[in-house]
Design an enzyme around this catalytic site. Structure first.
Site, PDB file in Angstrom:
ATOM      1  N   ASN A  36      45.885  99.334  34.278  1.00 50.13           N
ATOM      2  CA  ASN A  36      44.687  98.565  33.926  1.00 50.13           C
ATOM      3  C   ASN A  36      45.042  97.165  33.442  1.00 50.13           C
ATOM      4  O   ASN A  36      46.146  96.899  32.993  1.00 50.13           O
ATOM      5  CB  ASN A  36      43.879  99.309  32.857  1.00 50.13           C
ATOM      6  CG  ASN A  36      43.366 100.636  33.374  1.00 50.13           C
ATOM      7  OD1 ASN A  36      43.726 101.690  32.882  1.00 50.13           O
ATOM      8  ND2 ASN A  36      42.544 100.587  34.401  1.00 50.13           N
ATOM      9  N   LYS A  54      35.195 113.718  38.364  1.00 50.73           N
ATOM     10  CA  LYS A  54      34.174 113.434  37.337  1.00 50.73           C
ATOM     11  C   LYS A  54      32.788 113.851  37.838  1.00 50.73           C
ATOM     12  O   LYS A  54      31.991 114.420  37.094  1.00 50.73           O
ATOM     13  CB  LYS A  54      34.166 111.933  36.989  1.00 50.73           C
ATOM     14  CG  LYS A  54      35.412 111.463  36.255  1.00 50.73           C
ATOM     15  CD  LYS A  54      35.498 112.053  34.866  1.00 50.73           C
ATOM     16  CE  LYS A  54      36.752 111.637  34.128  1.00 50.73           C
ATOM     17  NZ  LYS A  54      37.002 112.417  32.907  1.00 50.73           N
ATOM     18  N   SER A  81      32.656 108.499  33.896  1.00 50.74           N
ATOM     19  CA  SER A  81      33.183 107.151  34.148  1.00 50.74           C
ATOM     20  C   SER A  81      32.236 106.378  35.050  1.00 50.74           C
ATOM     21  O   SER A  81      31.552 106.960  35.910  1.00 50.74           O
ATOM     22  CB  SER A  81      34.535 107.294  34.845  1.00 50.74           C
ATOM     23  OG  SER A  81      34.951 106.064  35.377  1.00 50.74           O
ATOM     24  N   GLY A 132      44.707 111.019  22.626  1.00 52.58           N
ATOM     25  CA  GLY A 132      44.722 109.928  23.601  1.00 52.58           C
ATOM     26  C   GLY A 132      44.057 108.662  23.079  1.00 52.58           C
ATOM     27  O   GLY A 132      43.668 108.577  21.897  1.00 52.58           O
ATOM     28  N   TYR A 157      39.910 111.150  41.642  1.00 53.37           N
ATOM     29  CA  TYR A 157      39.593 111.054  40.212  1.00 53.37           C
ATOM     30  C   TYR A 157      38.067 110.979  40.019  1.00 53.37           C
ATOM     31  O   TYR A 157      37.488 111.745  39.242  1.00 53.37           O
ATOM     32  CB  TYR A 157      40.281 109.828  39.589  1.00 53.37           C
ATOM     33  CG  TYR A 157      39.744 109.484  38.220  1.00 53.37           C
ATOM     34  CD1 TYR A 157      40.014 110.299  37.133  1.00 53.37           C
ATOM     35  CD2 TYR A 157      38.945 108.358  38.016  1.00 53.37           C
ATOM     36  CE1 TYR A 157      39.505 110.010  35.872  1.00 53.37           C
ATOM     37  CE2 TYR A 157      38.434 108.051  36.768  1.00 53.37           C
ATOM     38  CZ  TYR A 157      38.715 108.878  35.697  1.00 53.37           C
ATOM     39  OH  TYR A 157      38.190 108.584  34.453  1.00 53.37           O
TER      40      TYR A 157
HETATM   41  P1  NAD Z   1      44.216 109.264  27.647  1.00 51.99           P
HETATM   42  O1  NAD Z   1      45.126 109.699  28.755  1.00 51.99           O
HETATM   43  O2  NAD Z   1      44.741 108.328  26.635  1.00 51.99           O
HETATM   44  O3  NAD Z   1      43.651 110.560  26.902  1.00 51.99           O
HETATM   45  C1  NAD Z   1      43.499 111.806  27.525  1.00 51.99           C
HETATM   46  C2  NAD Z   1      44.203 112.837  26.667  1.00 51.99           C
HETATM   47  O4  NAD Z   1      44.051 114.124  27.258  1.00 51.99           O
HETATM   48  C3  NAD Z   1      45.694 112.573  26.523  1.00 51.99           C
HETATM   49  O5  NAD Z   1      46.034 112.615  25.170  1.00 51.99           O
HETATM   50  C4  NAD Z   1      46.346 113.721  27.287  1.00 51.99           C
HETATM   51  O6  NAD Z   1      47.581 114.105  26.722  1.00 51.99           O
HETATM   52  C5  NAD Z   1      45.285 114.815  27.167  1.00 51.99           C
HETATM   53  N1  NAD Z   1      45.285 115.806  28.238  1.00 51.99           N
HETATM   54  C6  NAD Z   1      45.292 115.597  29.578  1.00 51.99           C
HETATM   55  N2  NAD Z   1      45.275 116.775  30.225  1.00 51.99           N
HETATM   56  C7  NAD Z   1      45.248 117.746  29.272  1.00 51.99           C
HETATM   57  C8  NAD Z   1      45.226 119.162  29.312  1.00 51.99           C
HETATM   58  N3  NAD Z   1      45.249 119.848  30.453  1.00 51.99           N
HETATM   59  N4  NAD Z   1      45.197 119.842  28.144  1.00 51.99           N
HETATM   60  C9  NAD Z   1      45.196 119.181  26.967  1.00 51.99           C
HETATM   61  N5  NAD Z   1      45.217 117.850  26.868  1.00 51.99           N
HETATM   62  C10 NAD Z   1      45.253 117.137  28.019  1.00 51.99           C
HETATM   63  O7  NAD Z   1      42.902 108.689  28.322  1.00 51.99           O
HETATM   64  P2  NAD Z   1      41.656 107.948  27.666  1.00 51.99           P
HETATM   65  O8  NAD Z   1      41.651 106.559  28.175  1.00 51.99           O
HETATM   66  O9  NAD Z   1      41.593 108.207  26.222  1.00 51.99           O
HETATM   67  O10 NAD Z   1      40.474 108.708  28.428  1.00 51.99           O
HETATM   68  C11 NAD Z   1      39.799 109.817  27.858  1.00 51.99           C
HETATM   69  C12 NAD Z   1      38.794 110.342  28.864  1.00 51.99           C
HETATM   70  O11 NAD Z   1      37.895 109.298  29.221  1.00 51.99           O
HETATM   71  C13 NAD Z   1      39.388 110.839  30.180  1.00 51.99           C
HETATM   72  O12 NAD Z   1      38.676 111.982  30.580  1.00 51.99           O
HETATM   73  C14 NAD Z   1      39.150 109.695  31.138  1.00 51.99           C
HETATM   74  O13 NAD Z   1      39.033 110.147  32.458  1.00 51.99           O
HETATM   75  C15 NAD Z   1      37.834 109.145  30.624  1.00 51.99           C
HETATM   76  N6  NAD Z   1      37.629 107.723  30.960  1.00 51.99           N
HETATM   77  C16 NAD Z   1      38.572 106.813  30.588  1.00 51.99           C
HETATM   78  C17 NAD Z   1      38.390 105.475  30.936  1.00 51.99           C
HETATM   79  C18 NAD Z   1      39.431 104.441  30.601  1.00 51.99           C
HETATM   80  O14 NAD Z   1      39.436 103.385  31.245  1.00 51.99           O
HETATM   81  N7  NAD Z   1      40.304 104.651  29.627  1.00 51.99           N
HETATM   82  C19 NAD Z   1      37.236 105.081  31.616  1.00 51.99           C
HETATM   83  C20 NAD Z   1      36.292 106.046  31.952  1.00 51.99           C
HETATM   84  C21 NAD Z   1      36.508 107.372  31.611  1.00 51.99           C
HETATM   85  C1  WQD Z   2      40.042  95.358  36.083  1.00 57.15           C
HETATM   86  C2  WQD Z   2      40.106  94.058  36.900  1.00 57.15           C
HETATM   87  C3  WQD Z   2      41.428  94.271  38.897  1.00 57.15           C
HETATM   88  C4  WQD Z   2      45.218  95.001  36.827  1.00 57.15           C
HETATM   89  C5  WQD Z   2      39.699 101.412  36.366  1.00 57.15           C
HETATM   90  C6  WQD Z   2      39.296 102.692  37.053  1.00 57.15           C
HETATM   91  C7  WQD Z   2      38.008 103.194  36.479  1.00 57.15           C
HETATM   92  C8  WQD Z   2      38.064 103.302  34.957  1.00 57.15           C
HETATM   93  C9  WQD Z   2      38.583 102.063  34.321  1.00 57.15           C
HETATM   94  C10 WQD Z   2      38.636 105.549  34.312  1.00 57.15           C
HETATM   95  C11 WQD Z   2      39.982  94.277  38.409  1.00 57.15           C
HETATM   96  C12 WQD Z   2      42.082  93.308  37.934  1.00 57.15           C
HETATM   97  C13 WQD Z   2      43.890  94.744  37.124  1.00 57.15           C
HETATM   98  C14 WQD Z   2      46.197  94.009  37.117  1.00 57.15           C
HETATM   99  C15 WQD Z   2      44.440  92.588  37.961  1.00 57.15           C
HETATM  100  N1  WQD Z   2      38.952 104.347  34.516  1.00 57.15           N
HETATM  101  N2  WQD Z   2      43.510  93.579  37.680  1.00 57.15           N
HETATM  102  N3  WQD Z   2      45.759  92.828  37.675  1.00 57.15           N
HETATM  103  O1  WQD Z   2      39.658  98.884  38.333  1.00 57.15           O
HETATM  104  O2  WQD Z   2      37.693  98.233  36.861  1.00 57.15           O
HETATM  105  O3  WQD Z   2      38.700 100.442  36.599  1.00 57.15           O
HETATM  106  O4  WQD Z   2      39.796 101.653  34.953  1.00 57.15           O
HETATM  107  O5  WQD Z   2      37.582 106.103  34.532  1.00 57.15           O
HETATM  108  O6  WQD Z   2      37.775 104.433  37.057  1.00 57.15           O
HETATM  109  O7  WQD Z   2      39.149 102.448  38.433  1.00 57.15           O
HETATM  110  O8  WQD Z   2      39.955  98.472  35.833  1.00 57.15           O
HETATM  111  O9  WQD Z   2      41.652  97.379  34.441  1.00 57.15           O
HETATM  112  O10 WQD Z   2      42.353  98.364  36.662  1.00 57.15           O
HETATM  113  O11 WQD Z   2      40.951  96.303  36.627  1.00 57.15           O
HETATM  114  O12 WQD Z   2      44.107  91.527  38.472  1.00 57.15           O
HETATM  115  O13 WQD Z   2      47.412  94.180  36.900  1.00 57.15           O
HETATM  116  O14 WQD Z   2      41.413  93.481  36.709  1.00 57.15           O
HETATM  117  O15 WQD Z   2      41.580  93.840  40.226  1.00 57.15           O
HETATM  118  O16 WQD Z   2      39.285  93.175  38.920  1.00 57.15           O
HETATM  119  P1  WQD Z   2      38.982  98.943  37.025  1.00 57.15           P
HETATM  120  P2  WQD Z   2      41.314  97.664  35.851  1.00 57.15           P
END
Ligand code: NAD
Ligand code: WQD
Length: 342
Positions: A199, A152, A124, A10, A148
């Site tokens: 996002n 967590k 997160s 990922g 979600y």
């Molecule tokens: P991502 O979706 O790119 O990566 C997650 C990976 O996990 C993917 O490759 C997916 O195929 C794999 N996966 C999902 N379910 C699975 C399963 N049951 N078995 C095996 N593989 C599985 O997401 P990311 O952005 O790289 O996020 C990684 C982690 O970080 C996640 O747990 C996410 O919740 C957390 N996180 C992400 C963000 C963000 O904004 N990207 C923010 C906070 C926390």
């Molecule tokens: C950022 C800002 C939107 C999209 C989310 C999850 C959080 C974490 C990270 C996993 C905000 C604005 C967004 C668009 C916009 N993920 N926006 N137009 O909401 O801070 O967090 O991703 O853990 O749990 O909630 O991130 O990138 O969606 O938004 O105006 O098309 O951009 O309103 O102010 P967010 P985001």
């Protein structure tokens, strides 16, 4: 030293694999490719010049996980695998609890069977719910506003409890990420969301590259610097390096039990318009936008106090917004359709 990286294909996992190899570790990846592409790991191998053993396996499949643990001398697990779309979690809560909570339990049980007690967990900033003030410290109250976030928090509790059990051998680091963006400087790996991006950054990138006509700005009437939402964007490579710092800490602890929680953010907030302007500057492209009403569930301003991670992990985010956007643009412009070849 072999590190099992669940979800390693990922977005954050692939960048972390590159940094792990750079630091002398051997990542072993388990991923079911439900939200990623095998190509990402081939590119990790190209960047790092090293093979990455890969198992196309669901984390809930304990038989397969046992095979992975039998075939490698795994020291620690970095657990990224899970679903992450907030809106989808409201529509399909059971699927989220099953994958994020039951899936994690399956991993933990197999770790115990094999005597592996070190885990870094992807939490997160969403676990802070609606904080009363910013910047956000780890000691702030938590509360989920969607399934979600709840998934967590449940996993955080499970990990805290197994660390606190009598004679526990567990060492865990709970890392609460703020908003990861950007890409590896090579432009070979980056964020590749399937379908319409949820996002901000991937959406802005796809507008700049011409895949979408305009950005929808969700609200310009917040009490912030310019009325748009403010977030703590962190370069994905800085985030990956935070995992290496956390790994160093859990490897070092030998006698005391422990579950440690850290914010991984920069401590600086940027508004939607600031991100758009930075993107236009770096890409030389216009990013047309339309202002829409606020997105339900969004809050005005959200950024980390990252001091604890600096103090205890010796880690600090280094890259500024311009660099994050520059790397995001390099990835997007070199790979307009992400990893897809059609
Ligand atoms: P991502 O979706 O790119 O990566 C997650 C990976 O996990 C993917 O490759 C997916 O195929 C794999 N996966 C999902 N379910 C699975 C399963 N049951 N078995 C095996 N593989 C599985 O997401 P990311 O952005 O790289 O996020 C990684 C982690 O970080 C996640 O747990 C996410 O919740 C957390 N996180 C992400 C963000 C963000 O904004 N990207 C923010 C906070 C926390
Ligand atoms: C950022 C800002 C939107 C999209 C989310 C999850 C959080 C974490 C990270 C996993 C905000 C604005 C967004 C668009 C916009 N993920 N926006 N137009 O909401 O801070 O967090 O991703 O853990 O749990 O909630 O991130 O990138 O969606 O938004 O105006 O098309 O951009 O309103 O102010 P967010 P985001």
């Amino acid at each position: 030293m072999a590190i099992l990286v669940t979800g390693g294909a990922g977005y954050i996992g692939s960048h972390t694999c590159v940094e792990l190899i750079g630091a002398g570790y051997q990542p072993i990846v388990v991923d079911n490719l439900s939200n990623s592409n095998r190509e990402a790991l081939f590119r990790v191998e190209t960047i790092s010049g090293q093979q990455v053993p890969f198992y196309n396996c669901d984390i809930g499949d304990q038989q397969e996980l046992r095979k992975v643990f039998s075939e490698h001398n795994i020291e620690s697990v970095i657990h990224f695998a899970g679903f992450k779309a907030v809106g989808e979690s409201v529509e399909q809560p059971l699927r989220y609890y099953q994958n994020n909570v039951a899936g994690t339990l399956a991993v933990i049980e197999v770790m115990e069977e094999f005597g592996v007690y070190r885990m870094i967990f992807s939490s997160s900033a969403t676990v802070y719910g609606e904080p009363e003030t910013v910047p956000i410290k780890e000691s702030f109250p938590t509360g989920a506003t969607n399934p979600y976030g709840a998934s967590k928090l449940i996993v955080e509790s499970i990990l805290r409890d197994i660390c606190a059990a009598p004679q526990s051998l567990w060492r865990v680091s709970l890392l609460r990420y703020f908003n990861p963006i950007g890409a590896h400087e090579s432009g070979k790996i980056g964020e590749d969301p399937q379908g319409i991006p949820n996002n901000l950054l991937p959406f802005v990138s796809q507008v700049a590259v011409g895949r979408r006509p305009y950005l929808q700005v969700f609200g310009d009437d917040y009490d912030t610097v310019d009325g748009t939402g403010v977030r703590d964007y962190i370069h994905v490579v800085d985030l990956a390096l935070g995992h290496l710092a956390a790994l160093g800490l859990i490897e070092k602890q030998t006698t005391q039990e422990g579950c440690y929680t850290y914010n991984l953010g920069t401590g600086r907030g940027s508004s939607v318009f600031e991100v758009v302007r930075a993107f236009e500057k770096v890409s030389g492209r216009e990013v047309p936008f339309k202002v829409l009403p606020r997105r339900p569930g969004d809050i005005a301003e959200y950024y980390a106090n990252p001091e604890l991670a600096e103090k205890e992990l010796g880690w600090k985010a280094e890259y500024d917004l311009e660099r994050m956007v520059e790397d995001a643009w390099r990835w997007q412009s070199q790979n307009p359709k992400g990893y897809s070849t059609d």
